[in-house]
Design a protein around this motif. Structure first.
Motif, mmCIF file in Angstrom:
data_model
loop_
_atom_site.group_PDB
_atom_site.id
_atom_site.type_symbol
_atom_site.label_atom_id
_atom_site.label_comp_id
_atom_site.label_asym_id
_atom_site.label_seq_id
_atom_site.Cartn_x
_atom_site.Cartn_y
_atom_site.Cartn_z
ATOM 1 N N GLY A 152 -0.201 18.666 5.529
ATOM 2 C CA GLY A 152 -1.374 17.984 4.994
ATOM 3 C C GLY A 152 -1.102 16.798 4.134
ATOM 4 N N ILE A 153 -1.835 16.455 4.178
ATOM 5 C CA ILE A 153 -1.674 15.000 3.355
ATOM 6 C C ILE A 153 -3.117 14.599 2.446
ATOM 7 C CG2 ILE A 153 -1.222 11.805 3.003
ATOM 8 C CD1 ILE A 153 0.549 12.097 5.529
ATOM 9 N N VAL A 154 -2.598 14.628 1.386
ATOM 10 C CA VAL A 154 -4.146 14.480 -0.019
ATOM 11 C C VAL A 154 -3.415 12.955 -0.625
ATOM 12 C CG1 VAL A 154 -4.848 16.892 -0.064
ATOM 13 C CG2 VAL A 154 -2.929 15.794 -1.363
ATOM 14 N N ASP A 184 -0.399 25.347 -1.544
ATOM 15 C CA ASP A 184 -0.728 25.473 -2.419
ATOM 16 C C ASP A 184 -0.430 25.179 -3.975
ATOM 17 O OD1 ASP A 184 -2.217 27.405 -1.528
ATOM 18 O OD2 ASP A 184 -0.711 28.724 -1.726
ATOM 19 N N GLU A 185 1.093 24.739 -3.672
ATOM 20 C CA GLU A 185 1.686 23.580 -5.198
ATOM 21 C C GLU A 185 1.301 22.833 -5.600
ATOM 22 O OE1 GLU A 185 5.897 21.942 -6.523
ATOM 23 O OE2 GLU A 185 5.400 23.247 -4.797
ATOM 24 N N VAL A 186 1.127 21.771 -3.758
ATOM 25 C CA VAL A 186 0.321 20.343 -4.213
ATOM 26 C C VAL A 186 -1.009 20.118 -4.146
ATOM 27 C CG1 VAL A 186 0.558 18.097 -2.296
ATOM 28 C CG2 VAL A 186 2.340 19.378 -2.272
ATOM 29 N N TRP A 192 1.103 15.123 -1.663
ATOM 30 C CA TRP A 192 0.122 13.950 -2.449
ATOM 31 C C TRP A 192 0.148 12.615 -2.193
ATOM 32 C CZ3 TRP A 192 -0.307 15.223 -8.586
ATOM 33 C CH2 TRP A 192 -1.692 14.500 -8.933
ATOM 34 N N LEU A 193 -0.171 12.114 -1.725
ATOM 35 C CA LEU A 193 0.407 10.363 -2.379
ATOM 36 C C LEU A 193 -0.657 9.420 -3.247
ATOM 37 C CD1 LEU A 193 0.459 8.937 1.072
ATOM 38 C CD2 LEU A 193 2.240 9.024 -0.137
ATOM 39 N N ASP A 194 -0.066 9.156 -4.337
ATOM 40 C CA ASP A 194 -1.092 8.071 -5.226
ATOM 41 C C ASP A 194 -0.334 7.175 -5.617
ATOM 42 O OD1 ASP A 194 -2.233 9.019 -7.605
ATOM 43 O OD2 ASP A 194 -1.384 8.920 -9.046
ATOM 44 N N ASN A 195 -1.615 6.296 -5.405
ATOM 45 C CA ASN A 195 -0.944 4.795 -5.588
ATOM 46 C C ASN A 195 0.180 4.444 -4.858
ATOM 47 O OD1 ASN A 195 -2.171 2.591 -5.881
ATOM 48 N ND2 ASN A 195 -2.516 3.599 -9.000
ATOM 49 N N GLY A 196 0.294 4.720 -3.580
ATOM 50 C CA GLY A 196 0.850 4.270 -2.774
ATOM 51 C C GLY A 196 2.590 5.787 -3.117
ATOM 52 N N VAL A 197 2.861 6.321 -3.640
ATOM 53 C CA VAL A 197 3.789 6.773 -3.596
ATOM 54 C C VAL A 197 3.321 8.120 -4.407
ATOM 55 C CG1 VAL A 197 5.553 4.805 -5.153
ATOM 56 C CG2 VAL A 197 3.954 6.725 -6.677
ATOM 57 N N VAL A 198 4.258 8.946 -3.953
ATOM 58 C CA VAL A 198 4.521 10.262 -3.256
ATOM 59 C C VAL A 198 4.524 10.704 -4.855
ATOM 60 C CG1 VAL A 198 6.257 12.534 -2.696
ATOM 61 C CG2 VAL A 198 6.632 9.721 -1.615
ATOM 62 N N PRO A 205 0.686 -1.262 -0.423
ATOM 63 C CA PRO A 205 -0.313 -0.253 0.149
ATOM 64 C C PRO A 205 0.528 1.207 -0.387
ATOM 65 C CG PRO A 205 -0.002 -1.187 1.797
ATOM 66 C CD PRO A 205 1.062 -2.118 1.316
ATOM 67 N N VAL A 206 2.094 1.150 0.171
ATOM 68 C CA VAL A 206 2.966 2.410 0.313
ATOM 69 C C VAL A 206 4.524 1.808 0.007
ATOM 70 C CG1 VAL A 206 3.560 3.843 2.299
ATOM 71 C CG2 VAL A 206 1.155 3.398 1.944
ATOM 72 N N ARG A 207 4.778 2.480 -0.792
ATOM 73 C CA ARG A 207 6.490 2.450 -1.922
ATOM 74 C C ARG A 207 7.187 3.550 -1.599
ATOM 75 N NH1 ARG A 207 4.452 0.918 -6.816
ATOM 76 N NH2 ARG A 207 2.389 1.331 -5.814
ATOM 77 N N ASN A 208 8.066 3.173 -0.707
ATOM 78 C CA ASN A 208 9.854 4.060 -0.683
ATOM 79 C C ASN A 208 9.039 6.206 -0.808
ATOM 80 O OD1 ASN A 208 9.840 2.373 -3.449
ATOM 81 N ND2 ASN A 208 11.534 2.239 -1.800
ATOM 82 N N VAL A 209 8.194 5.525 0.671
ATOM 83 C CA VAL A 209 7.899 7.003 0.803
ATOM 84 C C VAL A 209 9.015 8.230 2.195
ATOM 85 C CG1 VAL A 209 6.106 8.472 1.974
ATOM 86 C CG2 VAL A 209 5.126 6.563 0.241
ATOM 87 N N SER A 210 8.978 9.043 1.559
ATOM 88 C CA SER A 210 9.866 9.670 2.386
ATOM 89 C C SER A 210 9.308 11.044 2.976
ATOM 90 C CB SER A 210 11.315 9.851 1.612
ATOM 91 O OG SER A 210 12.150 8.962 1.568
ATOM 92 N N PHE A 211 9.650 11.433 3.801
ATOM 93 C CA PHE A 211 9.557 12.780 4.115
ATOM 94 C C PHE A 211 9.535 13.555 5.835
ATOM 95 C CE2 PHE A 211 5.245 10.779 4.639
ATOM 96 C CZ PHE A 211 4.901 11.499 6.142
ATOM 97 N N ASP A 212 9.615 14.769 5.468
ATOM 98 C CA ASP A 212 10.035 14.926 7.208
ATOM 99 C C ASP A 212 9.220 15.895 7.514
ATOM 100 O OD1 ASP A 212 12.483 13.567 7.654
ATOM 101 O OD2 ASP A 212 13.425 16.236 7.385
ATOM 102 N N VAL A 213 8.569 16.071 9.165
ATOM 103 C CA VAL A 213 7.682 16.576 9.741
ATOM 104 C C VAL A 213 8.529 17.663 10.402
ATOM 105 C CG1 VAL A 213 5.809 17.773 10.296
ATOM 106 C CG2 VAL A 213 5.924 15.347 8.973
ATOM 107 N N GLN A 214 8.037 19.036 10.246
ATOM 108 C CA GLN A 214 9.648 20.264 11.572
ATOM 109 C C GLN A 214 8.274 20.097 12.922
ATOM 110 O OE1 GLN A 214 11.760 20.767 10.678
ATOM 111 N NE2 GLN A 214 12.238 19.551 8.419
#
Lengths: 259, 534
Positions: free
Chosen positions: B84-86, B259-261, B246-252, B69-78
């Protein structure tokens, strides 16, 4: 996670454990008129039934009621604790899938709830002791060791069975029958000496026999249990807990796919 | 059972690791590094011992379906950031949240979380229905790891926020779902968390309580609590968050400024269904259909099962005269039944609405407007009461109107608050109380709706302007300076307002009746009369 870490996280959630135990007890007796009184009445009723059968029909000793009620309470602590512990993970699946809590807390709560029940049922036990004129000796101070052993043993068995039950739901039905057999191969309602000599080793192989004797000897006979039995009984309790703990934590990460 | 080998990871808060120490030093609250999650779904979920034995003897292994369901997702939250996750249903949002909350272990990659998490995943999951609200506060609180003493101190505050003073000693099984989720939100957010995880769970409860929840989340943000926010509503994400994923099909798909996202996400998500429901209804027939289609029902089967397990609803099968799309309120169903008659199917992405409709004996399906579809001409009419202005833009409104026109044979009924005179009121230092509501992202005006209808070839429609206000004394009008997300005028809350006689009526509501076939004048008049009586 290391074992120490697992134990620590269990400790961190002691408040939850307390609430789960309280819930178990409250929910069990909700909507019953006599409520907690059933905890006291049930063992007494069983005792009376067994006493009538065994004393009148088979001609047991006059103090048979004390013999049987002490063993019944002991066996109930084990059988109710372990069968509720067995079911506890599957029954809490809704929670386990949503909130990160140490999962071994659920079987522990089942065992502790039954331990509280058991503690209350020591009241009718004491009443029967006085009623039958049992000798109250300092040996009674060893009774908690017997209770500790059986509680640890029950927790260990619960952990292992709860694990198995996650993967195979027929474990529960299997265990119901196993408990029935265990009840008859443990000298709960009959004295060990009625068993023919050549089969007595079977009783000795059953850890419950040893633990039951440790618990019952001070109450029924007013004597200290044999030191070897005392040691063995603690070892059974600790051994079961360690093995159950290892089995449980070996598989717990996979529970979520099966519950 | 195939034994998945799980590399050493540290999903649990407090587990030290090199990455975690680095994270702590740099003010990172959550660090996700190359996270992948594998779920092994057995074809038969729980096997019996007997079957296992038979399979073993036959050398037939259990079929296991692997699913990432999730593949190679990386991110940091300060620390202190609102993130947000959409993504659509099934994009992996919930899986990521579950890993962060420690419920699921990462299969590959690492997750480091610094601080106490208050998970709002599925509110009230820890409740016991046999126990009272009071007992459940303590049970749920301890489940979230709050100490008893703190719960004692905060008890009355929790009860007050949940507005359950009179029900606190009632067993939970007598609560409505809205009451239970209010209690869940109140407990989970009362004790200061370091990290607040808000899943779509927040779409429960009535509109007013949702606003209250959003206010509290906003307060947390101002106080510097790290917030992880997952929502279906792109506008909410935009308002609350500074960065988004923005997650789509388990990947970033995209990671960056909010705004961009969100722009990227809405552009794709709302274009997709429009393509799918390209307007195909032929020209309106040129003859008069005297009998109408009264009494003609179509059998409809809806087995909508979203990949998000939280939202699965029982399949619905039946014959319906209309569908009622609604987002906040279950009363619209009853209104339609009384005004126009017939049997309705309620469609809402708000679980609470669906539950209320079912409780009243109606049929309801929990589904997203942009995802669900019906065959053409399935219903007599489609009702869109208090819903289209909650959609995230004119694109989405156009899509929903086009779909509705395809599904219905006779007409579409739209009701919403009026935004006609927003500018005019502002110039006078006034506003209608809904003008600032953060849950109402789109303020469609009649001319905008007209041009949408024109572009769809639906040129027969009638607009009723309703609830006129003749002066600023009307309760629905507030001073412009009043705080956002408030209700009708209350001098104590909103302060004094100017008393102005309006030179023309300022309307509070519009009803739009859109004809999908020819009607006799009297027939059409009848529909409008029924729809506007209230």
């Amino acid at each position: 996670m290391t074992t120490a870490g697992q134990v620590r996280s269990l400790w961190r959630y002691r408040e939850l454990l307390r609430n789960l135990v309280v819930r178990d007890i409250k929910v069990r007796y909700k909507r019953s008129v006599l409520g907690f009184a059933w905890m006291l009445l049930n063992p007494l009723i069983s005792m009376i039934v067994f006493s009538i059968i065994f004393r009148e029909v088979f001609g047991m000793e006059q103090d048979y009621p004390l013999y049987v009620i002490s063993a019944l309470l002991f066996f109930n602590l084990f059988s109710l604790g372990s069968s509720q512990g067995l079911n506890s993970i599957v029954a809490s699946s809704g929670l386990i899938r949503k909130v990160a809590v140490p999962k071994s807390i659920f079987p522990l709560a089942s065992v502790l709830a039954n331990l509280v029940n058991f503690g209350l049922s020591l009241i009718p036990l004491a009443a029967v002791m006085i009623f039958t004129g049992a000798k109250l000796t300092p040996a009674l101070l060893v009774v908690p060791v017997g209770i500790l052993s059986i509680s640890l043993f029950t927790y260990g068995i619960s952990l292992a069975l709860a694990t198995a039950n996650v993967f195979y739901r027929d474990v529960r039905w299997f265990y119901d029958s196993a408990l029935l057999i265990l009840f008859y191969v443990t000298p709960v309602i009959y004295p060990a000496k009625v068993v023919p000599e050549q089969f007595r080793f079977l009783l000795a192989l059953n850890p419950l026999t040893t633990m039951l004797e440790v618990f019952r000897a001070p109450i029924y006979e007013g004597v200290l249990p044999a030191p070897a039995a005392l040691g063995a009984s603690l070892l059974y309790g600790l051994g079961a807990t360690i093995v159950g703990w290892m089995v449980f934590h070996r598989y717990e990460d996979r529970f979520i796919n099966f519950i | 059972m195939a034994a998945p080998s799980i590399p050493s990871t540290s999903a649990a808060p407090g587990t030290p690791s090199a990455a975690a120490q680095e994270a702590a030093a740099s003010g990172v609250a959550i660090r996700i590094d190359d996270l992948s999650v594998r779920l092994s779904l057995q074809k038969e979920v729980v096997l019996s011992l007997r079957e296992t034995a038979i399979r073993w003897i036959q050398r037939r292994p259990v079929e296991v379906e692997e699913f990432w369901p999730v593949r190679n997702v990386s991110f940091d939250v300060q620390r202190g950031e609102a993130f947000g996750i959409v993504g659509r249903n099934g994009a992996g949002k919930s899986t990521v949240l579950k890993v962060i909350a420690g419920v699921l272990s990462p299969t590959l990659g690492t997750v480091d979380v610094r601080g106490r998490i208050a998970p709002l995943l599925e509110l009230g999951a820890g409740f016991d229905s046999e126990m009272t609200g009071r007992e459940n506060i303590y049970l749920y609180g301890s489940l979230l790891g709050f100490p008893r003493q703190k719960l004692d101190e905060r008890f009355s505050h929790i009860v007050e926020f949940a507005e359950l003073e009179h029900f606190i000693d009632v067993p939970l099984k007598n609560y409505s779902s809205g009451m239970a989720s209010r209690l869940g939100f109140a407990v989970a957010t009362d004790v200061d968390p370091d990290i607040l995880i808000v899943d779509e769970a927040l779409t429960v409860g009535d509109a007013r309580f949702q606003l209250k929840c959003m206010e509290r989340i906003e307060l947390f943000r101002q106080r510097g609590v790290t917030i992880l926010f997952v929502s279906h509503n792109p506008d909410q994400v935009r308002r609350l968050c500074s960065r988004a994923l923005w997650l789509d099909n388990g990947v970033v798909r995209l990671l960056g400024g909010v705004d961009e996202v969100v722009d990227g996400y809405t552009a794709v998500e709302y274009e997709l269904p429009r393509r799918r429901t390209a307007w195909t209804k032929p020209d309106l027939p040129s003859f008069v259909e005297e009998s109408g289609s009264a009494g003609k029902q179509s059998a409809v089967s809806v087995a909508y099962r979203s990949p998000n397990e939280n939202r699965q609803t029982p399949p619905v099968h039946g014959e319906y005269d209309f569908i009622d799309f609604t987002l906040v309120d279950a009363r619209s169903m009853e209104f339609c039944r009384e005004a126009f008659g017939g049997r309705g199917l309620s469609v809402s992405n708000n679980i609470a609405v669906a539950e209320r409709v079912r409780a009243a004996g109606g049929d309801a399906v929990t589904a997203d407007l942009s995802v669900i579809d019906f065959p053409d001409d399935s219903f007599s009419f489609v009702s869109l009461m208090d819903s289209i202005h909650l959609l995230p833009g004119l694109e989405a409104i156009s899509h929903v109107l086009a779909s509705s026109a395809r599904w219905a044979r006779d007409f579409i009924f739209v009701r919403m608050p009026s935004y006609e005179d927003e500018e005019y009121l502002r110039a006078l230092g006034l506003k209608h109380y809904w003008h600032d509501w953060s849950w109402y992202p789109t303020h469609p005006r009649v001319d905008q709706i007209s041009s949408i209808l024109q572009s769809l070839g639906l040129e027969q429609y009638h607009v009723s302007h309703r609830s006129p206000a003749l002066s600023s004394d009307a309760a629905s009008i507030l001073p412009l300076a009043a705080p956002p997300d408030q209700g009708v005028y209350d001098a104590e809350i909103h302060g004094p307002k100017l008393s102005i006689e309006f030179p023309r009526p300022i309307y509070g509501q519009i009803d739009v009746f859109i004809a999908l076939r020819r009607f006799e004048t009297a027939q059409w008049h009848d529909i409008i009369t029924k729809g506007t009586q209230s």
